[in-house]
Design a protein around this motif. Sequence first.
Motif, short mmCIF file in Angstrom:
data_model
loop_
_atom_site.label_atom_id
_atom_site.label_comp_id
_atom_site.label_asym_id
_atom_site.label_seq_id
_atom_site.Cartn_x
_atom_site.Cartn_y
_atom_site.Cartn_z
N GLN A 175 0.82 -1.21 0.00
CA GLN A 175 0.00 0.00 0.00
C GLN A 175 0.87 1.27 0.00
O GLN A 175 0.54 2.26 -0.64
CB GLN A 175 -0.91 -0.01 1.22
CG GLN A 175 -2.17 0.77 0.98
CD GLN A 175 -3.18 0.59 2.08
OE1 GLN A 175 -2.92 -0.04 3.10
NE2 GLN A 175 -4.34 1.19 1.90
N ALA A 176 1.98 1.18 0.70
CA ALA A 176 2.86 2.35 0.79
C ALA A 176 3.69 2.55 -0.48
O ALA A 176 3.93 3.68 -0.91
CB ALA A 176 3.79 2.22 2.00
N THR A 177 4.15 1.46 -1.08
CA THR A 177 5.15 1.58 -2.14
C THR A 177 4.66 1.10 -3.51
O THR A 177 5.37 1.27 -4.50
CB THR A 177 6.39 0.71 -1.80
OG1 THR A 177 5.98 -0.67 -1.81
CG2 THR A 177 6.97 1.07 -0.45
N ARG A 179 4.65 -1.91 -4.42
CA ARG A 179 5.50 -3.04 -4.81
C ARG A 179 5.01 -4.32 -4.13
O ARG A 179 4.83 -4.35 -2.93
CB ARG A 179 6.95 -2.81 -4.35
CG ARG A 179 7.61 -1.59 -4.93
CD ARG A 179 9.01 -1.44 -4.30
NE ARG A 179 9.56 -0.13 -4.56
CZ ARG A 179 10.35 0.54 -3.70
NH1 ARG A 179 10.64 0.00 -2.52
NH2 ARG A 179 10.83 1.72 -4.00
N MET B 117 -2.80 8.39 1.89
CA MET B 117 -1.77 7.59 1.24
C MET B 117 -1.90 7.68 -0.29
O MET B 117 -1.03 7.21 -1.01
CB MET B 117 -1.85 6.13 1.69
CG MET B 117 -1.11 5.82 2.99
SD MET B 117 0.66 6.31 3.02
CE MET B 117 1.27 5.33 1.64
N THR B 127 8.03 5.59 0.91
CA THR B 127 8.86 4.71 0.09
C THR B 127 10.35 4.95 0.36
O THR B 127 11.14 4.01 0.49
CB THR B 127 8.54 4.92 -1.41
OG1 THR B 127 7.16 4.61 -1.63
CG2 THR B 127 9.38 4.01 -2.30
#
Lengths: 207, 207
Positions: A175-177, A179, B117, B127
């Motif tokens: 969710q953050a990246t 990836r 986000m 990130t």
Amino acid sequence: MERVLSSKGAATRQRIIEGAAALIRERGVANVSLDDIRAATSTSKSQLFHYFSEGKSDLLLAVAGHEAEQILADQQPMLGDLTTWPKWQAWRRRVIEKYDAQRRRCPLSALTAQLGMGNPATQAIVTDLYDRWHAHLVTGVKALADTGEIDPNTDADQAATALLTAVTGGATLLQATDRITYLEVALTAALDDLRSDARPRREASAA
Amino acid sequence: MERVLSSKGAATRQRIIEGAAALIRERGVANVSLDDIRAATSTSKSQLFHYFSEGKSDLLLAVAGHEAEQILADQQPMLGDLTTWPKWQAWRRRVIEKYDAQRRRCPLSALTAQLGMGNPATQAIVTDLYDRWHAHLVTGVKALADTGEIDPNTDADQAATALLTAVTGGATLLQATDRITYLEVALTAALDDLRSDARPRREASAA
């Protein structure tokens, strides 16, 4: 014009929740009003307040509960039947596919962010989700231990905790990246560890 | 009455960020206004807009960056010097202590929830945090491989990913459930795995 309603209150309530969930998934929780939900589910104002007496926050909590349920449902039938290695691998693939398709759009965390993780009702929904998820994993680890596919002394509770943490961490990092690698690598490593581990974990790294 | 300001703009900016961060940690981001921050940091309106031209969102982003930095700083000096097993164990203890003291109150996630986000600037901060954290862990794993304390063929990138995912998952589960067990068990298991693993991971569970 209102639809003819089901005679069962529970069915009506569920229908409203599912309609609201679909709308919120489509538009985002910030862009959906009670009127939008009424319109999409063909529900009157009085019906809505009959089933969700506190209004929007009440309905959003019910939608959060529904989305939590969905997280487990998305992993079935694998999650409820983790009795052999091929079934564990099928579950692993399902989990990775689900999150890879979802990417940043986690319906539950959008709702819990809106409701606030400080809200005890939100906390109860999320804690219940994790407890039930963990219980499924414990059952699966015990099944492998019982059939001798893994060391019979494996601590099922700890193994399930490590697996659940890998999935949760992978989902958070996704969710953050954006990836998927974290989930893939960590879940694969946790499963490999389960397969190969023959030592009591706590002792090995007590410092 | 305003304080005499430092001649260096960067120092003033940093002072405002740190003052805002302290206030937000104390009261919660929803309960802090720009006026509160001006008062607490003895800053004029024009100064504030000089350093944060977009106003509150700009300042909150800077505070989020500061809190991300703090997450790494809280793990030092251990995180930057993971060259022996006792140092890895000291890092593990530090991480668990930090989160156990923090419990549900994660200053960074409170800010990212507020900023959203979906905001690319928020995503960039988070990130970058994970990338730098991961790089420290990679360096540490390579140090162990170089000195022969672990299998020299260990995939340092994957091992670091599994460790970072364990910490992130443990922190997410702590925030949701107020239980530290997930972090303790998953991080300990990931470290044990690093210590004992002598097989290439990917092959072992390719299905």
